[in-house]
Design a protein around this motif. Structure first.
Motif, PDB file in Angstrom:
ATOM      1  N   MET A   1       0.814  -1.210  -0.067  1.00 40.90           N
ATOM      2  CA  MET A   1      -0.112  -0.128   0.054  1.00 40.90           C
ATOM      3  C   MET A   1       0.764   1.042   0.233  1.00 40.90           C
ATOM      4  O   MET A   1       0.614   2.413  -0.886  1.00 40.90           O
ATOM      5  N   PHE A   2       1.993   1.271   0.802  1.00 37.90           N
ATOM      6  CA  PHE A   2       2.845   2.435   0.667  1.00 37.90           C
ATOM      7  C   PHE A   2       3.397   2.479  -0.380  1.00 37.90           C
ATOM      8  O   PHE A   2       3.573   3.769  -1.086  1.00 37.90           O
ATOM      9  N   LEU A   3       3.909   1.427  -1.425  1.00 38.71           N
ATOM     10  CA  LEU A   3       4.504   1.572  -2.449  1.00 38.71           C
ATOM     11  C   LEU A   3       3.493   2.112  -3.481  1.00 38.71           C
ATOM     12  O   LEU A   3       3.642   3.096  -4.581  1.00 38.71           O
ATOM     13  N   GLN A   4       2.382   1.710  -3.574  1.00 41.35           N
ATOM     14  CA  GLN A   4       1.257   2.255  -4.563  1.00 41.35           C
ATOM     15  C   GLN A   4       1.029   3.564  -4.260  1.00 41.35           C
ATOM     16  O   GLN A   4       0.860   4.268  -5.105  1.00 41.35           O
ATOM     17  N   GLY A   5       0.992   4.071  -3.119  1.00 36.24           N
ATOM     18  CA  GLY A   5       0.609   5.526  -2.760  1.00 36.24           C
ATOM     19  C   GLY A   5       1.650   6.469  -3.379  1.00 36.24           C
ATOM     20  O   GLY A   5       1.383   7.366  -3.848  1.00 36.24           O
ATOM     21  N   ILE A   6       2.715   5.854  -2.881  1.00 39.44           N
ATOM     22  CA  ILE A   6       4.123   7.022  -3.390  1.00 39.44           C
ATOM     23  C   ILE A   6       4.297   6.815  -5.175  1.00 39.44           C
ATOM     24  O   ILE A   6       4.134   7.819  -5.742  1.00 39.44           O
ATOM     25  N   GLY A   7       4.004   5.711  -5.547  1.00 40.99           N
ATOM     26  CA  GLY A   7       4.052   5.294  -7.073  1.00 40.99           C
ATOM     27  C   GLY A   7       3.174   6.212  -7.824  1.00 40.99           C
ATOM     28  O   GLY A   7       3.381   6.949  -8.620  1.00 40.99           O
ATOM     29  N   TYR A   8       1.850   6.124  -7.298  1.00 44.69           N
ATOM     30  CA  TYR A   8       0.957   6.646  -8.296  1.00 44.69           C
ATOM     31  C   TYR A   8       0.614   8.242  -7.977  1.00 44.69           C
ATOM     32  O   TYR A   8       0.462   8.973  -8.718  1.00 44.69           O
ATOM     33  N   GLY A   9       1.209   8.840  -6.581  1.00 46.03           N
ATOM     34  CA  GLY A   9       1.308   9.980  -6.311  1.00 46.03           C
ATOM     35  C   GLY A   9       2.335  10.705  -7.399  1.00 46.03           C
ATOM     36  O   GLY A   9       2.115  11.948  -7.932  1.00 46.03           O
ATOM     37  N   LEU A  10       3.365   9.979  -7.815  1.00 49.18           N
ATOM     38  CA  LEU A  10       4.381  10.298  -8.581  1.00 49.18           C
ATOM     39  C   LEU A  10       3.722  10.568  -9.940  1.00 49.18           C
ATOM     40  O   LEU A  10       4.550  11.272 -10.948  1.00 49.18           O
ATOM     41  N   PHE A  11       3.037   9.626 -10.434  1.00 49.90           N
ATOM     42  CA  PHE A  11       2.430   9.559 -11.771  1.00 49.90           C
ATOM     43  C   PHE A  11       1.387  10.529 -12.085  1.00 49.90           C
ATOM     44  O   PHE A  11       1.351  11.216 -13.025  1.00 49.90           O
ATOM     45  N   SER A  12       0.307  10.795 -11.024  1.00 47.16           N
ATOM     46  CA  SER A  12      -0.819  11.421 -11.309  1.00 47.16           C
ATOM     47  C   SER A  12      -0.675  12.788 -12.020  1.00 47.16           C
ATOM     48  O   SER A  12      -1.233  13.177 -13.198  1.00 47.16           O
ATOM     49  N   THR A  13      -0.248  13.695 -11.159  1.00 44.35           N
ATOM     50  CA  THR A  13      -0.246  15.179 -11.326  1.00 44.35           C
ATOM     51  C   THR A  13       0.582  15.426 -12.732  1.00 44.35           C
ATOM     52  O   THR A  13       0.231  16.275 -13.596  1.00 44.35           O
ATOM     53  N   PRO A  14       1.945  14.780 -13.014  1.00 45.15           N
ATOM     54  CA  PRO A  14       2.677  15.110 -13.947  1.00 45.15           C
ATOM     55  C   PRO A  14       2.006  14.619 -15.351  1.00 45.15           C
ATOM     56  O   PRO A  14       1.841  15.238 -16.391  1.00 45.15           O
ATOM     57  N   ASN A  15       1.056  13.497 -15.112  1.00 49.22           N
ATOM     58  CA  ASN A  15       0.513  12.850 -16.390  1.00 49.22           C
ATOM     59  C   ASN A  15      -0.541  13.860 -16.697  1.00 49.22           C
ATOM     60  O   ASN A  15      -1.033  14.094 -17.912  1.00 49.22           O
ATOM     61  N   THR A  16      -1.427  14.605 -15.764  1.00 52.05           N
ATOM     62  CA  THR A  16      -2.544  15.462 -15.984  1.00 52.05           C
ATOM     63  C   THR A  16      -1.732  16.674 -16.588  1.00 52.05           C
ATOM     64  O   THR A  16      -2.412  17.287 -17.603  1.00 52.05           O
ATOM     65  N   ASN A  17      -0.720  17.078 -16.079  1.00 49.67           N
ATOM     66  CA  ASN A  17       0.015  18.512 -16.829  1.00 49.67           C
ATOM     67  C   ASN A  17       0.405  18.303 -18.116  1.00 49.67           C
ATOM     68  O   ASN A  17       0.368  19.026 -18.935  1.00 49.67           O
ATOM     69  N   LEU A  18       0.929  16.735 -18.426  1.00 54.51           N
ATOM     70  CA  LEU A  18       1.198  16.619 -19.910  1.00 54.51           C
ATOM     71  C   LEU A  18       0.058  16.465 -20.690  1.00 54.51           C
ATOM     72  O   LEU A  18       0.128  17.104 -21.802  1.00 54.51           O
ATOM     73  N   ILE A  19      -1.059  16.017 -20.420  1.00 51.43           N
ATOM     74  CA  ILE A  19      -2.298  16.192 -21.293  1.00 51.43           C
ATOM     75  C   ILE A  19      -2.783  17.446 -21.384  1.00 51.43           C
ATOM     76  O   ILE A  19      -3.104  17.774 -22.704  1.00 51.43           O
ATOM     77  N   MET A  20      -2.728  18.354 -20.304  1.00 50.10           N
ATOM     78  CA  MET A  20      -3.314  19.601 -20.577  1.00 50.10           C
ATOM     79  C   MET A  20      -2.461  20.641 -21.247  1.00 50.10           C
ATOM     80  O   MET A  20      -2.862  21.801 -21.945  1.00 50.10           O
ATOM     81  N   SER A  21      -1.043  20.362 -21.319  1.00 48.17           N
ATOM     82  CA  SER A  21      -0.108  21.196 -21.926  1.00 48.17           C
ATOM     83  C   SER A  21       0.195  20.799 -23.474  1.00 48.17           C
ATOM     84  O   SER A  21       0.981  21.755 -23.817  1.00 48.17           O
ATOM     85  N   THR A  22      -0.430  19.870 -23.811  1.00 53.83           N
ATOM     86  CA  THR A  22       0.143  19.537 -25.204  1.00 53.83           C
ATOM     87  C   THR A  22      -1.100  20.065 -26.106  1.00 53.83           C
ATOM     88  O   THR A  22      -1.003  19.503 -27.292  1.00 53.83           O
ATOM     89  N   VAL A  23      -1.904  20.490 -25.631  1.00 55.42           N
ATOM     90  CA  VAL A  23      -3.039  21.110 -26.457  1.00 55.42           C
ATOM     91  C   VAL A  23      -3.178  22.677 -26.461  1.00 55.42           C
ATOM     92  O   VAL A  23      -2.680  23.472 -25.731  1.00 55.42           O
ATOM     93  N   PRO A  24      -3.598  23.185 -27.701  1.00 54.97           N
ATOM     94  CA  PRO A  24      -3.887  24.583 -27.490  1.00 54.97           C
ATOM     95  C   PRO A  24      -4.671  25.335 -26.725  1.00 54.97           C
ATOM     96  O   PRO A  24      -5.759  24.641 -26.242  1.00 54.97           O
ATOM     97  N   PRO A  25      -4.694  26.418 -26.155  1.00 55.56           N
ATOM     98  CA  PRO A  25      -5.506  27.072 -25.176  1.00 55.56           C
ATOM     99  C   PRO A  25      -7.073  26.795 -25.633  1.00 55.56           C
ATOM    100  O   PRO A  25      -7.739  26.522 -24.539  1.00 55.56           O
ATOM    101  N   GLU A  26      -7.465  26.801 -26.620  1.00 57.27           N
ATOM    102  CA  GLU A  26      -8.917  26.987 -26.993  1.00 57.27           C
ATOM    103  C   GLU A  26      -9.424  25.221 -26.952  1.00 57.27           C
ATOM    104  O   GLU A  26     -10.771  25.330 -26.970  1.00 57.27           O
ATOM    105  N   GLU A  27      -8.549  24.569 -26.775  1.00 64.00           N
ATOM    106  CA  GLU A  27      -8.925  22.958 -26.572  1.00 64.00           C
ATOM    107  C   GLU A  27      -8.842  22.415 -25.128  1.00 64.00           C
ATOM    108  O   GLU A  27      -8.916  21.361 -24.927  1.00 64.00           O
ATOM    109  N   VAL A  28      -8.573  23.531 -24.191  1.00 65.44           N
ATOM    110  CA  VAL A  28      -8.502  22.963 -22.908  1.00 65.44           C
ATOM    111  C   VAL A  28      -9.639  22.110 -22.390  1.00 65.44           C
ATOM    112  O   VAL A  28      -9.231  21.087 -21.666  1.00 65.44           O
ATOM    113  N   SER A  29     -10.699  22.975 -22.552  1.00 64.80           N
ATOM    114  CA  SER A  29     -11.902  22.185 -21.999  1.00 64.80           C
ATOM    115  C   SER A  29     -12.265  20.599 -22.526  1.00 64.80           C
ATOM    116  O   SER A  29     -12.545  19.818 -21.610  1.00 64.80           O
ATOM    117  N   LYS A  30     -11.773  20.481 -23.815  1.00 59.87           N
ATOM    118  CA  LYS A  30     -11.839  19.176 -24.431  1.00 59.87           C
ATOM    119  C   LYS A  30     -10.747  18.190 -23.535  1.00 59.87           C
ATOM    120  O   LYS A  30     -10.910  16.932 -23.534  1.00 59.87           O
TER     121      LYS A  30
END
Length: 456
Positions: free
Chosen positions: A355-384
């Motif tokens: 459970m400790f490894l799961q928490g550390i690992g997924y916490g390291l994954f989640s925010t950067p992955n969301t940032n990647l998705i949101m930062s690779t699109v033009p501003p007008e496509e942010v909602s999509k």
């Protein structure tokens, strides 16, 4: 000063929206044994209490991206709070299982609007140099909600009954509505595009048929519905590529980093969400813990995810995201590998290490992955893009529950979870963990593939 104040209102409002949705989503597993007992549910119907909620979010997330652009992010966030409140009260006042399932569907609709509009509003209103940190706070709020859900949810269920879960969210909803009302900007597109009703229908019906069919895949009807759902989703993709104003911009997936990050998100949720249920069932059924005690243990991964999300959010403004996401998923894979050997004699400390490894690992994954998705699109496509994040997460969670339900159906059959069948429950849990490990390894590879792609 006015802009700073608005940013603060938006950040707190987005964080509260994340906490509310995550709390009710993840508190439900703790309450499921009590709900199942109250309404005499079998193990299959019991899983549908959450499946229908997740399915509703998946259905409405994609159209929400376009609707946010058309009517405004602030307006949609307020509407989401209202719908969520209706679903919450209706769930608490339900008199039978089918009434509960109906209001869980309404609750999912409100959750979809909250998920999409809050993240899109955050990304739109916060400057790009602060985006990773802001998303880190929002994602950490998700895990705070997850962390609160087992301990607070378990305590509410233990002391006030399962209805207490829903009543406890009302004050937070009122506060959130007040905060977003203080924001003066609306952030909507100037375009007067018509809504793509055909695409919305193809997607909505397709995803419902696919997910429902998948949860009954052992039956001929389930197989037919699954195939029909896949065909409608393919038709949705073809339709969206042809029309001028699609409900979702399929062309975004031409960006390899966007596609890899979405796939990693989708597959990671296939793997991780079912493990929450496995651990909860193990604590309450196999180890004989009550909901309150089980909640104290289940808080561990979520608390670590919240802490790591704040750290990884700031890091993602400086370090290429795939290095963080791939490493995080690799750690999660190791955690699930440990749980593949889960049985009645497994020492508690071994489970806690996983459970400790799961928490550390997924916490390291989640925010950067969301940032990647949101930062690779033009501003007008942010909602999509925000709709894509929400949809991938919720489709992943829904199918994860579908996989778990299918495993239960194959190994256990349609039976209540009682001591007579605990051996079959353990076999089901081990099988699910093996599948989760394989899926997580696949997501790790996909995530690392993004390192080979150039920055936009």
């Amino acid at each position: 000063m006015k802009n700073v104040t608005q940013e603060n209102y938006i950040l707190v409002s987005a964080a509260l929206a994340s906490v509310i949705v995550a709390f009710l989503l993840n508190a439900a597993p703790v309450a499921l044994p009590s709900i199942a007992k109250a309404f005499a549910m079998n193990n299959i119907l019991q899983n549908w209490v959450d499946t229908i909620y997740l399915l509703s979010i998946a259905v409405f997330s994609i159209p929400c991206g376009k609707i946010c652009e058309k009517f405004g992010l602030k307006k949609l966030l307020k509407l989401g709070i209202i719908i969520f409140t209706i679903g919450t009260l209706g769930s608490a006042l339900s008199q039978n299982s089918y009434m509960l399932l109906f209001f869980r569907f309404i609750l999912g609709m409100g959750s979809a609007v909250l998920n999409v509009s809050s993240i899109a509003l955050l990304v739109t209103a916060i400057p790009s140099n602060k985006r990773g940190k802001a998303l880190g706070i929002a994602v950490a709020a998700v895990y705070i909600g997850m962390a609160l859900s087992p301990i607070l949810g378990g305590s509410l269920v233990y002391n006030l009954g399962w209805q207490g879960l829903f009543y406890a969210t009302i004050p937070v909803l009122i506060i959130n509505y007040y905060l977003i009302s203080k924001v003066t900007n609306e952030w909507k597109s100037d375009k007067n595009d018509k809504l793509d009703l055909t695409g919305t229908g193809l997607y909505g019906i397709g995803i419902i048929l696919f997910v429902y069919g998948f949860t009954t895949i052992l039956e001929p009807t389930g197989q037919i519905l699954t195939i029909l759902g896949i065909l409608l989703l393919i038709s949705f993709g073809i339709w969206e590529l042809k029309i001028k104003n699609p409900i979702f911009e399929i062309k975004l997936f031409k960006n390899i980093r966007f596609t890899a990050s979405n796939l990693a998100c989708l597959i990671s949720y296939f793997a991780t969400f079912m493990v929450i249920y496995i651990l909860n069932y193990h604590f309450q059924y196999i180890l004989g813990m009550n909901s309150q005690t089980a909640g104290l243990y289940l808080i561990i991964p979520s608390a670590l995810m919240a802490i790591m999300s704040l750290i990884s959010g700031s890091l993602s403004d400086k370090i290429k995201g795939e290095k963080l996401t791939g490493t995080g998923l690799l750690i999660v894979s190791i955690a699930f590998l440990i749980l593949c050997f889960l049985n009645e004699t497994t020492p508690l400390y071994i489970i806690l290490i996983a459970m400790f490894l799961q928490g550390i690992g997924y916490g390291l994954f989640s925010t950067p992955n969301t940032n990647l998705i949101m930062s690779t699109v033009p501003p007008e496509e942010v909602s999509k893009a925000s709709a894509s994040v929400s949809t991938m997460r919720l489709i992943g969670q829904t199918i994860s529950l579908g996989i778990l339900t299918t495993i239960f159906a194959i190994i256990m059959g349609n039976v209540p979870i009682v001591p007579e069948y605990y051996g079959l429950l353990m076999t089901s849990s081990q099988t699910a963990c093996i599948i989760a490990t394989i899926l997580c390894v696949i997501a790790t590879v996909i995530s690392f593939l993004g390192l080979k792609q150039p920055n936009n």
